[in-house]
Design an enzyme around this catalytic site. Structure first.
Site, mmCIF file in Angstrom:
data_model
loop_
_atom_site.group_PDB
_atom_site.id
_atom_site.type_symbol
_atom_site.label_atom_id
_atom_site.label_comp_id
_atom_site.label_asym_id
_atom_site.label_seq_id
_atom_site.Cartn_x
_atom_site.Cartn_y
_atom_site.Cartn_z
ATOM 1 N N HIS A 184 0.856 -1.179 0.000
ATOM 2 C CA HIS A 184 0.000 0.000 0.000
ATOM 3 C C HIS A 184 0.898 1.236 0.000
ATOM 4 O O HIS A 184 2.059 1.176 0.436
ATOM 5 C CB HIS A 184 -0.888 0.025 1.233
ATOM 6 C CG HIS A 184 -1.965 -1.010 1.227
ATOM 7 N ND1 HIS A 184 -3.089 -0.906 2.020
ATOM 8 C CD2 HIS A 184 -2.112 -2.165 0.529
ATOM 9 C CE1 HIS A 184 -3.875 -1.945 1.815
ATOM 10 N NE2 HIS A 184 -3.295 -2.735 0.917
ATOM 11 N N GLU A 226 1.061 3.809 1.888
ATOM 12 C CA GLU A 226 1.604 4.167 3.201
ATOM 13 C C GLU A 226 2.767 3.264 3.590
ATOM 14 O O GLU A 226 3.785 3.740 4.104
ATOM 15 C CB GLU A 226 0.510 4.049 4.287
ATOM 16 C CG GLU A 226 -0.691 4.926 4.037
ATOM 17 C CD GLU A 226 -1.803 4.254 3.245
ATOM 18 O OE1 GLU A 226 -2.970 4.604 3.506
ATOM 19 O OE2 GLU A 226 -1.527 3.393 2.383
ATOM 20 N N CYS A 231 -6.125 2.206 5.749
ATOM 21 C CA CYS A 231 -6.832 0.998 6.173
ATOM 22 C C CYS A 231 -6.250 0.521 7.513
ATOM 23 O O CYS A 231 -5.269 1.074 8.012
ATOM 24 C CB CYS A 231 -6.696 -0.103 5.123
ATOM 25 S SG CYS A 231 -5.036 -0.790 4.977
#
Length: 146
Positions: free
Chosen positions: A63, A65, A93
């Protein structure tokens, strides 16, 4: 500098970092990835950035991040990213929130409140017979560290 000047400067920096995160989200979109971008900032400078790369890297954890945190950790040579902020185009998330927490990121800025939650319902089963061994090695590790 006056307090008003500092607030304007801070807002300008926030906008610049979020703009970079949006550029990275567009890069993800162009790569046929879910368009999310993230930037890790330390003392007004970008130390890590990333966009979603799950399909590119064949990595379910890639992801935006996580990619940005990995880059920042590598650059800082430390997994603890105290006093750093992360700018993300979408609310992180659960997996990313946990990674951000473990990295000790100071602040999270995001644009869209729509969190990307992992909705796959994998089955989890606790195995018996090894719990004491697992707990014991964890306790020993932390006792040795103190």
């Amino acid at each position: 500098m006056t307090e008003k000047t500092l607030k304007i400067k801070k807002k300008t920096e926030i906008n610049a970092f979020m703009k970079r995160a949006l550029e990275l989200a567009n890069r993800a979109y162009d790569s046929k990835e879910i368009p999310v971008g993230a930037v890790v900032v330390k003392e007004g400078s970008i130390v890590g950035e990333g966009h979603n790369r799950q399909m590119i890297d064949s990595d379910p954890t890639a992801h935006a991040e996580i990619v940005a945190l990995r880059q920042a950790s590598s650059k800082e040579n430390n997994f603890r990213l105290d006093d750093m902020d992360i700018y993300v185009t979408v609310k992180p998330c659960r997996m990313c929130r946990e990674a951000i927490s473990r990295a000790r990121i100071r602040r999270v800025y995001y644009l869209s409140p729509q969190a990307r939650e992992c909705t796959h319902n994998a089955e989890y089963s606790r195995m018996s017979g090894y719990g004491d061994e697992s707990t014991g090695i964890l306790k020993k590790f932390f006792m040795d560290r103190r």
